[in-house]
Design an enzyme around this catalytic site. Structure first.
Site, PDB file in Angstrom:
ATOM      1  N   TRP A   1       0.837  -1.218   0.000  1.00  0.00           N
ATOM      2  CA  TRP A   1       0.000   0.000   0.000  1.00  0.00           C
ATOM      3  C   TRP A   1       0.865   1.259   0.000  1.00  0.00           C
ATOM      4  CZ3 TRP A   1      -1.904   2.635   4.994  1.00  0.00           C
ATOM      5  CH2 TRP A   1      -1.013   2.431   6.061  1.00  0.00           C
ATOM      6  N   ASP A   2       2.163   1.091   0.264  1.00  0.00           N
ATOM      7  CA  ASP A   2       3.113   2.202   0.273  1.00  0.00           C
ATOM      8  C   ASP A   2       2.973   3.068  -0.987  1.00  0.00           C
ATOM      9  OD1 ASP A   2       3.918   0.036   1.947  1.00  0.00           O
ATOM     10  OD2 ASP A   2       5.964   0.771   2.034  1.00  0.00           O
TER      11      ASP A   2
ATOM     12  N   GLU B   1       0.660  -3.166  12.723  1.00  0.00           N
ATOM     13  CA  GLU B   1       0.739  -4.632  12.563  1.00  0.00           C
ATOM     14  C   GLU B   1       0.972  -5.378  13.872  1.00  0.00           C
ATOM     15  OE1 GLU B   1       3.787  -5.130   9.604  1.00  0.00           O
ATOM     16  OE2 GLU B   1       2.330  -4.999   7.965  1.00  0.00           O
TER      17      GLU B   1
ATOM     18  N   LYS C   1       2.739   0.003  16.410  1.00  0.00           N
ATOM     19  CA  LYS C   1       3.917   0.057  15.544  1.00  0.00           C
ATOM     20  C   LYS C   1       3.999   1.373  14.776  1.00  0.00           C
ATOM     21  CE  LYS C   1       6.041  -2.376  11.658  1.00  0.00           C
ATOM     22  NZ  LYS C   1       5.931  -3.459  10.693  1.00  0.00           N
ATOM     23  N   GLN C   2       2.852   1.820  14.239  1.00  0.00           N
ATOM     24  CA  GLN C   2       2.881   2.974  13.323  1.00  0.00           C
ATOM     25  C   GLN C   2       1.531   3.686  13.346  1.00  0.00           C
ATOM     26  OE1 GLN C   2       3.105  -0.372  10.414  1.00  0.00           O
ATOM     27  NE2 GLN C   2       2.575   1.236   8.961  1.00  0.00           N
TER      28      GLN C   2
END
Ligand code: BGC
Length: 736
Positions: free
Chosen positions: A322-323, A471, A580-581
């Site tokens: 998806w980046d 994640e 994580k993000q």
């Protein structure tokens, strides 16, 4: 416009290989010294060509036989890094971004005196199969210098070896062709111009490589050199490239290629350079991001995308995530619509694979590959990390539960059409993507209808058993980001269907469309919203608020091995609120207009403390939201972190025993988005005249001026912002 490192440290080979990457979209060449062999990870990574070496390995992109291999010997002694480290007086490596060239300079000390090596190399931006190298040696004493150079087919692979056979051809044009067991092949040819007092030459033909040993007798300070032009191709070129390269390799000279390269980059920077007066470091870092995106842009291809680690090697299998749509695409939409289309065409071609995956997972429509190879083939396995203590593979749910991937592609299509005004992509396959992704989410919703008794949820449609952007928490219900993105897909599907003029459609078909629109509307209304705490914090997923509330440092201190994976069933973060993000924050950055500023601020403050930033996709989303909340000074470090991600020493090279080094294109794209949408505050307005840009600048206080160009709806604009005033003016530009 120069990225440079002075000094030699053997340990830096992985990082510098990435930092000093050159490329042209067809291939990326790692920035390792010419004499490095495969242990030090030199690689010429090819875009979009994959192979599986053995059933127990991962399918990954291929590396080409390396024509940049060169080493020297003087008086029978080799002078090569890293072995001759103690003889190095000076070592410099740089990328001259203005010209798109990698430069290397090394001075060795010998008993007789000093020996200098200088090299220049580039991947041609004007002929996509071509690489070029100039390598010059001088000594400050009369010497016999042997330059040994050729094509090294002994390539570095993460999940190789891929080539079961090497076809080697000697002659004025030498070649090495690596052949995989299914016949797929990658071939490198080279020709060399030799300068200097050549005494003799011989050919060394080995198993996997062919080299020329050139012996020169040179006087003190006299040069001997080679200029090399190489041609790299694969047996898949016809399928991928817009046209076969009509480059006549035989007639091309290094000097002509250098002139063309220089001209290409000069005109590129006239259009694409971003000026940041008052902050030279930020300016260089951001332009490095732009350089780096440009050298991996698949300009040569009909339909191809950019892997998560660009063309810096085979990490993450050379797969597309998806980046691309969520982080990188904006740069191309605003500067190179042709490449933006190529990236989306790749997803159109991948629809077949997405349909198969949806079916396999028990859903309708299109479920795109989490890690995509050609034709949308899923490359992600069910076991993505290794337990560092037992060495066993750990079940991860990225592939089957990270369902937000399909929405990312629809979001990309929406950005493309709304910013370029080019809706033809919908007729070319884009519409099918939107509708089939809508089908996918609707089938998930209907299967997971809630029977829970929570009063706010009764009758709502839920999305169960997913992994959101964070994640570390797997198999959660109603991830706020995923639910909002799924709703977005349904909304966009409804919008495009409303715009379709169905004049030639039968009554039966009309009825079917009407019923479908009704279903979309019902799902849009019923899809459940995340819970929000009394003070306005949006819950990342059902049950998140009940998790252990500890600091990132506390969770880090619980690691028994620093390569341990933080997520999954046994991960140190899984039972805590540490993420994580950016997750909720990504949702807020995308849908900021749906929330008041207090809610945006509250969530930013809450989640920032609880984010590890274990992914390079994280900082830019926090940075963007800080800009939207007018906390620009807090946004600035996030911008620097994103833009300089590959310029500084990497913080994380391992995830549960798996090497994850390499470059970070999503972070470059994220830094670019921060500059455009965050600091310049660019938004688009639909007026009678069409789509027009509007600015709402918020520059960091030490920035004196921000200036750049961008294309919107087919027009190029010059944007100029100081702390006192700003302007948008039409720029002369022909869209390519
Ligand atoms: C991130 C993903 C990302 C992938 C590739 C992972 O570490 O969690 O969001 O897509 O890396 O960059």
């Amino acid at each position: 416009m120069i990225i440079k490192e002075v000094g030699y440290n053997k340990e830096n080979y992985a990082h510098f290989g990435t930092k000093f990457l050159i490329g042209n979209g067809y291939m990326g060449v790692r920035g390792t010294p010419e004499e490095y062999t495969k242990e030090y990870m030199p690689a010429i990574n090819i875009a979009g060509v994959y192979n599986l070496a053995a059933p127990d390995k991962w399918r990954e992109s291929l590396n080409a036989p390396n024509p940049f291999f060169v080493k020297i010997a003087i008086g029978g002694t080799e002078l090569a890094l890293p072995d001759a480290t103690n003889k190095v007086l000076l070592h410099e490596q740089s990328i001259n971004m203005a010209l798109g060239i990698h430069l290397r300079k090394t001075v060795f000390k010998t008993q007789q005196g000093q020996v200098n090596i200088e090299s220049r190399r580039f991947a041609s931006m004007t002929a996509h199969n071509i690489l070029a190298l100039e390598y010059i040696v001088t000594a400050d004493f009369d010497a016999e210098i042997i330059i040994t150079s050729g094509i090294d087919g002994n390539v570095w692979d993460v999940n190789g070896p891929h080539f079961v056979r090497h076809n080697i051809v000697d002659g004025e044009i030498m070649s090495v062709e690596g052949v995989c067991d299914n016949g797929l092949s990658v071939k490198t040819l080279e020709k060399v111009e030799i300068k200097g007092n050549l005494k003799s030459q011989s050919v060394i033909k080995e198993d996997k490589r062919i080299l020329r040993a050139l012996t020169f007798a040179v006087k003190k300070d006299e040069q001997c050199s080679i200029k090399k032009v190489a041609y790299v191709s694969t047996s898949k070129d016809l399928q991928i490239a817009k046209k076969t390269s009509d480059t006549n390799f035989l007639s091309l000279t290094y000097d002509e290629l250098l002139v063309a390269q220089t001209e290409y980059w000069k005109s590129f920077w006239v259009e694409n350079f971003v000026t940041i007066e008052g902050d030279k470091e930020a300016e260089t870092a951001l332009n490095y991001c732009i350089y780096s995106l440009q050298i991996i842009a698949p300009r040569h291809a009909k339909a191809l995308s950019i892997p998560a680690r660009g063309l810096s090697g085979q990490v993450y299998k050379g797969a597309v995530f998806w980046d691309t749509e969520m982080f990188m695409l904006d740069y191309f939409i605003l500067n190179d619509i042709g490449t933006a289309r190529t990236l989306l065409k790749y997803r159109i071609d991948g629809l077949k694979g997405a349909r198969i995956k949806a079916k396999q997972e028990g859903f309708d429509g299109a479920f795109y590959a989490w890690e995509s190879h050609e034709n949308g083939l899923e490359a992600c396995t069910k076991f993505n990390v290794t337990d560092v203590f037992t060495g066993r593979s750990v079940r991860t749910y990225f592939m089957d539960k990270q369902v937000h991937i399909s929405a990312a592609i629809v979001y990309g299509l929406h950005k493309y059409t709304s910013m370029t005004g080019d809706f033809s992509i919908l007729a070319d396959g884009g519409l099918e993507i939107i509708l089939e992704c809508a089908d996918f989410y609707m089938s998930m919703l209907s299967q997971r209808f809630s029977h829970r008794q929570d009063s706010d949820r009764v009758g709502k449609l839920e999305l169960h058993d997913v992994v959101g952007p964070d994640e570390y928490h797997e198999r959660v219900n109603n991830n706020a980001y995923t639910n909002r993105m799924a709703k977005f897909v349904l909304e966009y599907a409804l919008e495009v269907l409303k715009k379709q003029t169905a004049t030639s459609v039968s009554q039966v078909e009309k009825n079917r469309i009407t019923a479908y629109k009704k279903k979309l509307k019902k799902c849009i209304e019923a899809i459940c919203q995340p819970r929000t705490s009394k003070d306005g914090v949006i819950e990342q997923f059902d049950g998140y608020f009940e998790l252990e509330d500890v600091s990132v440092d506390e969770v880090r201190s619980r690691l028994k091995d620093k390569r341990e994976y933080w997520g999954g069933s046994n991960g140190v973060a899984s039972t805590t609120k540490i993420i994580k993000q950016a997750d909720v924050v990504t949702m807020l950055a995308l849908f900021k207009n749906e929330y008041d500023i207090q809610t945006l601020r509250k969530n930013l403050e809450y989640y920032e403390k609880r984010t590890e930033h274990g992914s390079s996709l994280s900082a830019c989303m926090y940075g963007l939201l800080h800009c939207y909340c007018d906390s620009v000074q807090d946004a600035y470090p996030m911008f620097v972190k994103s833009a300089a991600v590959d310029l500084v020493t990497p913080s994380k090279l391992w995830a549960g025993g798996i090497y994850i080094g390499g470059s970070h294109p999503a972070s470059w794209g994220g830094a670019y988005q921060m500059m455009v949408y965050g600091f310049a505050g660019l938004t688009l307005k639909q007026t009678k005249k069409g789509i027009t840009p509007v600015l709402n600048p918020r520059l960091p206080t030490h920035w004196k001026r921000l200036a750049f160009k961008c294309s919107i709806a087919g027009k190029r604009y010059n944007i100029n912002i100081t702390n006192k005033k700003h302007s948008i003016k039409s720029a002369k530009y022909k869209e390519k």
